[in-house]
Scaffold this motif. Sequence first.
Motif, PDB file in Angstrom:
ATOM      1  N   LEU A 109       0.828  -1.204   0.000  1.00  0.00           N
ATOM      2  CA  LEU A 109       0.000   0.000   0.000  1.00  0.00           C
ATOM      3  C   LEU A 109       0.865   1.257   0.000  1.00  0.00           C
ATOM      4  O   LEU A 109       1.768   1.424   0.816  1.00  0.00           O
ATOM      5  N   GLN A 110       0.599   2.125  -0.948  1.00  0.00           N
ATOM      6  CA  GLN A 110       1.300   3.406  -1.023  1.00  0.00           C
ATOM      7  C   GLN A 110       0.270   4.521  -1.162  1.00  0.00           C
ATOM      8  O   GLN A 110      -0.741   4.374  -1.845  1.00  0.00           O
ATOM      9  N   LYS A 111       0.527   5.639  -0.446  1.00  0.00           N
ATOM     10  CA  LYS A 111      -0.377   6.785  -0.588  1.00  0.00           C
ATOM     11  C   LYS A 111       0.452   8.055  -0.747  1.00  0.00           C
ATOM     12  O   LYS A 111       1.272   8.402   0.097  1.00  0.00           O
ATOM     13  N   VAL A 112       0.249   8.711  -1.870  1.00  0.00           N
ATOM     14  CA  VAL A 112       0.941   9.969  -2.145  1.00  0.00           C
ATOM     15  C   VAL A 112      -0.116  11.061  -2.254  1.00  0.00           C
ATOM     16  O   VAL A 112      -1.060  10.951  -3.025  1.00  0.00           O
ATOM     17  N   TYR A 113       0.031  12.115  -1.444  1.00  0.00           N
ATOM     18  CA  TYR A 113      -0.887  13.251  -1.533  1.00  0.00           C
ATOM     19  C   TYR A 113      -0.352  14.245  -2.542  1.00  0.00           C
ATOM     20  O   TYR A 113       0.836  14.540  -2.565  1.00  0.00           O
ATOM     21  N   GLN A 114      -1.254  14.770  -3.359  1.00  0.00           N
ATOM     22  CA  GLN A 114      -0.863  15.871  -4.241  1.00  0.00           C
ATOM     23  C   GLN A 114      -1.165  17.172  -3.501  1.00  0.00           C
ATOM     24  O   GLN A 114      -2.296  17.456  -3.173  1.00  0.00           O
ATOM     25  N   THR A 115      -0.150  17.935  -3.185  1.00  0.00           N
ATOM     26  CA  THR A 115      -0.398  19.195  -2.485  1.00  0.00           C
ATOM     27  C   THR A 115       0.086  20.351  -3.352  1.00  0.00           C
ATOM     28  O   THR A 115       0.719  20.146  -4.394  1.00  0.00           O
ATOM     29  N   ASP A 116      -0.220  21.568  -2.881  1.00  0.00           N
ATOM     30  CA  ASP A 116       0.218  22.755  -3.613  1.00  0.00           C
ATOM     31  C   ASP A 116       1.736  22.795  -3.711  1.00  0.00           C
ATOM     32  O   ASP A 116       2.300  23.337  -4.657  1.00  0.00           O
ATOM     33  N   ALA A 117       2.402  22.240  -2.680  1.00  0.00           N
ATOM     34  CA  ALA A 117       3.867  22.269  -2.660  1.00  0.00           C
ATOM     35  C   ALA A 117       4.473  21.026  -3.309  1.00  0.00           C
ATOM     36  O   ALA A 117       5.617  20.703  -3.077  1.00  0.00           O
ATOM     37  N   GLY A 118       3.689  20.331  -4.103  1.00  0.00           N
ATOM     38  CA  GLY A 118       4.194  19.132  -4.747  1.00  0.00           C
ATOM     39  C   GLY A 118       3.712  17.890  -4.027  1.00  0.00           C
ATOM     40  O   GLY A 118       3.048  17.989  -3.003  1.00  0.00           O
ATOM     41  N   PRO A 119       4.041  16.701  -4.586  1.00  0.00           N
ATOM     42  CA  PRO A 119       3.534  15.472  -3.989  1.00  0.00           C
ATOM     43  C   PRO A 119       4.213  15.155  -2.649  1.00  0.00           C
ATOM     44  O   PRO A 119       5.395  15.426  -2.472  1.00  0.00           O
ATOM     45  N   ILE A 120       3.447  14.629  -1.701  1.00  0.00           N
ATOM     46  CA  ILE A 120       4.006  14.189  -0.421  1.00  0.00           C
ATOM     47  C   ILE A 120       3.664  12.718  -0.249  1.00  0.00           C
ATOM     48  O   ILE A 120       2.502  12.327  -0.330  1.00  0.00           O
ATOM     49  N   GLU A 121       4.695  11.925  -0.024  1.00  0.00           N
ATOM     50  CA  GLU A 121       4.483  10.495   0.144  1.00  0.00           C
ATOM     51  C   GLU A 121       4.232  10.216   1.620  1.00  0.00           C
ATOM     52  O   GLU A 121       5.139  10.285   2.436  1.00  0.00           O
ATOM     53  N   ALA A 122       3.001   9.951   1.974  1.00  0.00           N
ATOM     54  CA  ALA A 122       2.671   9.723   3.380  1.00  0.00           C
ATOM     55  C   ALA A 122       2.950   8.275   3.757  1.00  0.00           C
ATOM     56  O   ALA A 122       3.546   7.989   4.784  1.00  0.00           O
TER      57      ALA A 122
END
Lengths: 285, 262, 271
Positions: free
Chosen positions: A31-44
């Motif tokens: 399981l991988q979850k990457v958030y797309q944020t204003d400051a670029g992707p963040i791999e949680a």
Amino acid sequence: MQPETENTSTGPMPAGKTLSDEDTLLRVRGLQKVYQTDAGPIEAVRDLTFDLGRGELACLVGPSGSGKTTLLKCIAGLMNVTSGEVILDGQEVTGPPKRMAVVFQEYGRSLFPWLRVDSNVELPLKNAGIDKAQRRELVQEALEAVGLDHVPRSYPWQLSGGMQQRVAIARAIAYQPEVLLMDEPFAAVDAQTRADLEDLIRSVWKKLGVTILFVTHDIDESVYLGQRVIMLSSSPTVIQDDIDIDLPAERTQLETRSAPRFTELRHHVYEQIQAAKQGFRPDGD
Amino acid sequence: MSIFNRVISPVLALVALPILLIGAWWIYTLNSTSFFVPEPVGLVETFISTWITGERLTADVLPSLRRLGMGLALAIVLGILLGLLIGLNRTVRALTEPVFEFFRALPPPVLIPVLMLLIGVGNTMQVAVIVSGCIWPILLNTIEGVRGIDPVQSETSRSYGISGFSRVRYQILPAAAPPIMAGVRQSLSIALILMVISEMFATSSGLGFTIVQFQRSFAIPEMWSGIAVLGIIGVTLSFIFQFVERRVLRWYHGLKEVENAA
Amino acid sequence: MATPKRGKPRRTGDPPWMAPALGAAGIMGFLLLWEMVPRVGMVDGRYLPPASEVILAAIENLGGGDFWQAVTDTMQAWAIGLGIAAVSATVLGLVIGMSPFLKRYTHSTIEFLRPIPSVALIPLAVLLFGIGMESALLLIIYACFWQVLIQVLYGVGDVDSVAMQTAQSYGFSYVQRIRDVVVPTVLPYFMTGIRLGAAVALILAITAGLVIGSPGLGSSIARAQQGGAITNMYALILATGILGVLINLAARAVEKRVLSWHTSVRGELAA
């Protein structure tokens, strides 16, 4: 089933315990979850693999910010995974599954303030189309199980924090789920209430035979509650360690917590969490 | 003493000032024979003969109230329905918001000449005036209420499979009820204003028209009694609203009380 | 995520320009619809002229003295009425609110007078003042007075009784107590009352013009309608709406400014 499993932290690709198909109820794979944020992707969450056995009570513990809630929401089908999969009873989870219930940390916001206690517990059943007589029975049983059958006509906000969380637990168990996900349910209640609620969870689990995944940041709580503790690394999250808790099934706050074995296990989990906080990662990243 | 505290004192608080004011008015009319100020007893007699025993109750008052009720009911239903549809869709919300803000800021009475042109004078137009003036506070507050819904509540609904119409009925509508009721409260006074002036402006019957007729024919006590009728309608509407609001939002007031005490 | 205060990674929704762009598109869409409806004959163009004609007429109005005279008249009644209502309601609200006796004994009267629609006073206004600005003022003051009074009463009710007793025990005079304890608490409530009152005042300023004929945009609209100058009537209505939007925006901006000053002075966040 080996009591000491310190070997997991040395392998090249760390993973939680996996089980055979027939023992497994919940399967998490890569399981991988990457958030797309204003400051670029963040791999949680980077890469999580583990299985949850039928009827198991497993605790998930990790330092704050280790993506525990993210993981839980992915398992609950409330959030889409970036890659990997969550499989419940052989079926991939793409939305909230029917046989799963979630107890949130924010009981005050998760209970509907316009419904009385019994209606809050009843609502998911009503929505599921269960007939009235059976509903009433399930609500009554659930409220009894959490020790709240004396306040069915109160509004949740008239109750103390601990009692509100009991209502949320009653709502979850009345729903008769196979899997109960709990997201730091006792983080916002006082210490005494918390001990009572921990014992409540263990008794409910034993009585109903439900599978529970209990997320917490409290090490003592994870060891006291679980048959098994899964430790997470700091973000981006992988599994730091996964151990069995070989304490007796009958646990009491006083005796269990003062048992030498409890101290050892607690010590081990504590070390792993400290290591995770300091940035030691089993994947060497 | 306890009877004084429990019964007499609250009653006294309730009636003392009104009695004082009416007394002062009565004494004033004893000494002056002002054309504009009728004396209290005569006004009550005029009120009864004009509005209760006469046929104006059925000819003017009830039709006005019927239009008021229809307009308000339609505005509430349409406002909430549209508000739900729009509030649940972020794109539609962004698309429509500035236009709706314009209509909310537009003083509702200017709708009267517009709808007179488009619909023509009559019952339909008067109801349409009330609907088109009252819908905005309800619509915009519903949108606001839906937007402000707690994400944890929504996740709870999702995780228990409460979706679609059930979610609207069991979660969204109750959660948005406080701002919706605040919108309805604003609409009440707008509805009353529009009912009265659409009759003053554009028709030859109804409460507003009758009162203006009294004024034009210098039937001063009758005019005052008409003002009193409007006052009674306003007060009654407000009490009905408060009663309904207290029941619908009982949970909300209780919750706020608990939060404020903490 | 152990602590709720930890910043959650924000999911990118739309870019920041998206909402204003959609809003602008919404306005364009509305104008387009308004343009098309009379053009394709869904509604008689004599009763609903196309948007372009109305906007042109509105722009033309901007160059004429009559229009600005009407705007000035309306805004004058609006400002004077709102001002008188705000001052009298604030003074009365403070006096009544600070005395438990007065609060108790005026409650029923206030609750009875407040819901009386101000338009009920139209015949009286005509009788007393004819079509002068005073007629509009009577309606505006009556309507706004209650808006402000109720808010000020709420505000005084919210004053911390411990702070009040402390001030009293340190020998603060009545005026000092009002200035240093009551006013800072009441201010946000007062601003809410003013914001609501500002909108209500415009409604009644227009109503007075429309129904009574007191000078201003309302009577211009009524005259345009009666004279069959339909395009101009719509142009004036458009201007009235824009005036309403401007008043709302200004009221919100003033409220925000006063309250930000207020929080910085009091050193806490207004709830």
